[in-house]
Design a protein around this motif. Structure first.
Motif, PDB file in Angstrom:
ATOM      1  N   GLN A   1      -6.417 -10.045  18.928  1.00  0.00           N
ATOM      2  CA  GLN A   1      -5.099  -9.690  18.532  1.00  0.00           C
ATOM      3  C   GLN A   1      -5.095  -9.482  16.935  1.00  0.00           C
ATOM      4  N   HIS A   2      -4.071  -8.310  16.577  1.00  0.00           N
ATOM      5  CA  HIS A   2      -3.920  -8.043  15.148  1.00  0.00           C
ATOM      6  C   HIS A   2      -2.534  -7.899  15.133  1.00  0.00           C
ATOM      7  N   THR A   3      -2.160  -8.176  13.691  1.00  0.00           N
ATOM      8  CA  THR A   3      -0.552  -7.978  13.730  1.00  0.00           C
ATOM      9  C   THR A   3      -0.645  -6.941  12.600  1.00  0.00           C
ATOM     10  N   VAL A   4       0.178  -5.835  12.771  1.00  0.00           N
ATOM     11  CA  VAL A   4       0.385  -4.646  11.921  1.00  0.00           C
ATOM     12  C   VAL A   4       1.771  -4.662  11.244  1.00  0.00           C
ATOM     13  N   GLN A   5       1.997  -4.702  10.030  1.00  0.00           N
ATOM     14  CA  GLN A   5       3.122  -4.950   9.083  1.00  0.00           C
ATOM     15  C   GLN A   5       2.946  -3.988   8.081  1.00  0.00           C
ATOM     16  N   PRO A   6       3.828  -3.578   7.590  1.00  0.00           N
ATOM     17  CA  PRO A   6       5.171  -3.410   8.166  1.00  0.00           C
ATOM     18  C   PRO A   6       5.097  -2.228   9.235  1.00  0.00           C
ATOM     19  N   ALA A   7       6.245  -2.359  10.197  1.00  0.00           N
ATOM     20  CA  ALA A   7       6.119  -1.564  11.466  1.00  0.00           C
ATOM     21  C   ALA A   7       7.008  -0.220  10.913  1.00  0.00           C
ATOM     22  N   SER A   8       6.529   0.876  11.455  1.00  0.00           N
ATOM     23  CA  SER A   8       7.292   2.255  11.130  1.00  0.00           C
ATOM     24  C   SER A   8       6.958   3.208  12.727  1.00  0.00           C
ATOM     25  N   ASN A   9       8.088   4.104  12.647  1.00  0.00           N
ATOM     26  CA  ASN A   9       8.123   4.920  14.051  1.00  0.00           C
ATOM     27  C   ASN A   9       6.704   5.494  14.092  1.00  0.00           C
ATOM     28  N   ILE A  10       6.170   6.118  13.066  1.00  0.00           N
ATOM     29  CA  ILE A  10       4.742   6.799  13.150  1.00  0.00           C
ATOM     30  C   ILE A  10       3.643   5.847  13.349  1.00  0.00           C
ATOM     31  N   ILE A  11       3.887   4.542  13.083  1.00  0.00           N
ATOM     32  CA  ILE A  11       2.734   3.458  13.555  1.00  0.00           C
ATOM     33  C   ILE A  11       3.027   3.285  15.095  1.00  0.00           C
ATOM     34  N   GLY A  12       4.274   3.069  15.278  1.00  0.00           N
ATOM     35  CA  GLY A  12       4.219   2.884  16.804  1.00  0.00           C
ATOM     36  C   GLY A  12       4.018   4.038  17.620  1.00  0.00           C
ATOM     37  N   SER A  13       4.220   5.425  17.320  1.00  0.00           N
ATOM     38  CA  SER A  13       3.880   6.393  18.125  1.00  0.00           C
ATOM     39  C   SER A  13       2.215   6.385  17.997  1.00  0.00           C
TER      40      SER A  13
ATOM     41  N   GLY B   1       0.834  -1.201  -0.041  1.00  0.00           N
ATOM     42  CA  GLY B   1      -0.070   0.117   0.072  1.00  0.00           C
ATOM     43  C   GLY B   1       1.060   1.249   0.137  1.00  0.00           C
ATOM     44  N   ASN B   2       0.268   2.419  -0.290  1.00  0.00           N
ATOM     45  CA  ASN B   2       1.057   3.536  -0.336  1.00  0.00           C
ATOM     46  C   ASN B   2       1.042   4.527   0.892  1.00  0.00           C
ATOM     47  N   ASP B   3       0.145   3.892   1.813  1.00  0.00           N
ATOM     48  CA  ASP B   3       0.116   4.611   3.160  1.00  0.00           C
ATOM     49  C   ASP B   3       0.039   3.519   4.459  1.00  0.00           C
ATOM     50  N   PRO B   4       1.282   3.383   4.879  1.00  0.00           N
ATOM     51  CA  PRO B   4       1.224   2.083   5.850  1.00  0.00           C
ATOM     52  C   PRO B   4       0.359   2.325   7.188  1.00  0.00           C
ATOM     53  N   LEU B   5       0.346   3.696   7.466  1.00  0.00           N
ATOM     54  CA  LEU B   5      -0.496   4.265   8.557  1.00  0.00           C
ATOM     55  C   LEU B   5      -2.097   3.870   8.447  1.00  0.00           C
ATOM     56  N   ALA B   6      -2.604   4.269   7.164  1.00  0.00           N
ATOM     57  CA  ALA B   6      -3.729   3.934   6.846  1.00  0.00           C
ATOM     58  C   ALA B   6      -3.937   2.550   6.783  1.00  0.00           C
ATOM     59  N   ASP B   7      -3.219   1.718   6.080  1.00  0.00           N
ATOM     60  CA  ASP B   7      -3.455   0.452   6.232  1.00  0.00           C
ATOM     61  C   ASP B   7      -3.448  -0.275   7.888  1.00  0.00           C
ATOM     62  N   ALA B   8      -2.764   0.014   8.380  1.00  0.00           N
ATOM     63  CA  ALA B   8      -2.605  -0.269   9.900  1.00  0.00           C
ATOM     64  C   ALA B   8      -3.784   0.269  10.571  1.00  0.00           C
ATOM     65  N   LEU B   9      -4.588   1.135  10.459  1.00  0.00           N
ATOM     66  CA  LEU B   9      -5.724   1.609  11.054  1.00  0.00           C
ATOM     67  C   LEU B   9      -6.917   0.950  10.420  1.00  0.00           C
ATOM     68  N   ALA B  10      -6.982   0.852   9.223  1.00  0.00           N
ATOM     69  CA  ALA B  10      -8.030  -0.034   8.827  1.00  0.00           C
ATOM     70  C   ALA B  10      -8.110  -1.582   9.041  1.00  0.00           C
ATOM     71  N   GLY B  11      -6.848  -2.136   9.367  1.00  0.00           N
ATOM     72  CA  GLY B  11      -6.541  -3.284   9.859  1.00  0.00           C
ATOM     73  C   GLY B  11      -6.901  -3.604  11.313  1.00  0.00           C
ATOM     74  N   LEU B  12      -6.830  -2.432  11.772  1.00  0.00           N
ATOM     75  CA  LEU B  12      -7.219  -2.593  13.482  1.00  0.00           C
ATOM     76  C   LEU B  12      -8.654  -2.300  13.527  1.00  0.00           C
TER      77      LEU B  12
ATOM     78  N   ALA C   1      11.160  -5.243   8.063  1.00  0.00           N
ATOM     79  CA  ALA C   1      10.834  -4.005   8.656  1.00  0.00           C
ATOM     80  C   ALA C   1      10.089  -4.202   9.918  1.00  0.00           C
ATOM     81  N   GLY C   2       9.852  -5.486  10.349  1.00  0.00           N
ATOM     82  CA  GLY C   2       9.351  -5.781  11.619  1.00  0.00           C
ATOM     83  C   GLY C   2       7.754  -5.646  11.550  1.00  0.00           C
ATOM     84  N   THR C   3       7.291  -6.034  12.535  1.00  0.00           N
ATOM     85  CA  THR C   3       5.681  -5.952  13.028  1.00  0.00           C
ATOM     86  C   THR C   3       5.447  -5.595  14.235  1.00  0.00           C
ATOM     87  N   PHE C   4       4.120  -5.253  14.609  1.00  0.00           N
ATOM     88  CA  PHE C   4       3.603  -4.894  15.802  1.00  0.00           C
ATOM     89  C   PHE C   4       2.508  -5.933  16.095  1.00  0.00           C
TER      90      PHE C   4
END
Length: 130
Positions: free
Chosen positions: A24-36, A3-14, A58-61
């Motif tokens: 539980q949910h796995t967010v990938q890829p991880a980034s500093n902005i997603i972690g914050s 995807g072009n926006d990892p933050l949007a993908d992470a929030l949509a997944g949540l 990149a890691g996961t949350f």
């Protein structure tokens, strides 16, 4: 395809995981902005916890959900907001006053709009949750 926006993908997944009742949910890829952003969600009481897992890429949350999210999403485009202009964006993205939170990136880090208003700083609205 990524995807072009990892933050949007992470929030949509949540949001989707909450809708179907997952704990539980796995967010990938991880980034500093997603972690914050996850830190703000944790501090606001929307998630039970999260943990960064280094997988060599990149890691996961790994996020522990608690069923408190009605809706969350990214704000696109990223709107700039002045220190006294949060009410306009509350009206646009939140269902009622003082219900939910806007997530704002500032020069002092990522925080909820309540903290930013209290500190008297502006920034950019990047997400909402209620």
């Amino acid at each position: 395809m990524a995807g072009n926006d990892p933050l949007a993908d992470a929030l949509a997944g949540l949001d989707n995981a909450e809708d179907v009742g997952h704990l539980q949910h796995t967010v990938q890829p991880a980034s500093n902005i997603i972690g914050s952003t996850l830190e703000v969600l944790y501090d606001s009481g929307y998630v039970d916890g999260f943990e960064f897992v280094d997988d060599g890429r990149a890691g996961t949350f790994e996020v522990e959900l608690k069923g408190a999210i009605n809706e969350c999403g990214a704000v696109k485009p990223r709107y700039s907001v002045a220190a006294d202009g949060y009410e306009k964006w509350e009206k646009r993205f939140l269902p009622a006053r003082d219900y939910g939170a806007l997530i704002v990136t500032t020069s002092h880090g990522v925080m909820s709009h309540y903290e930013a208003r209290e500190q008297g700083i502006g920034g950019q609205v990047i997400a909402y949750v209620y």
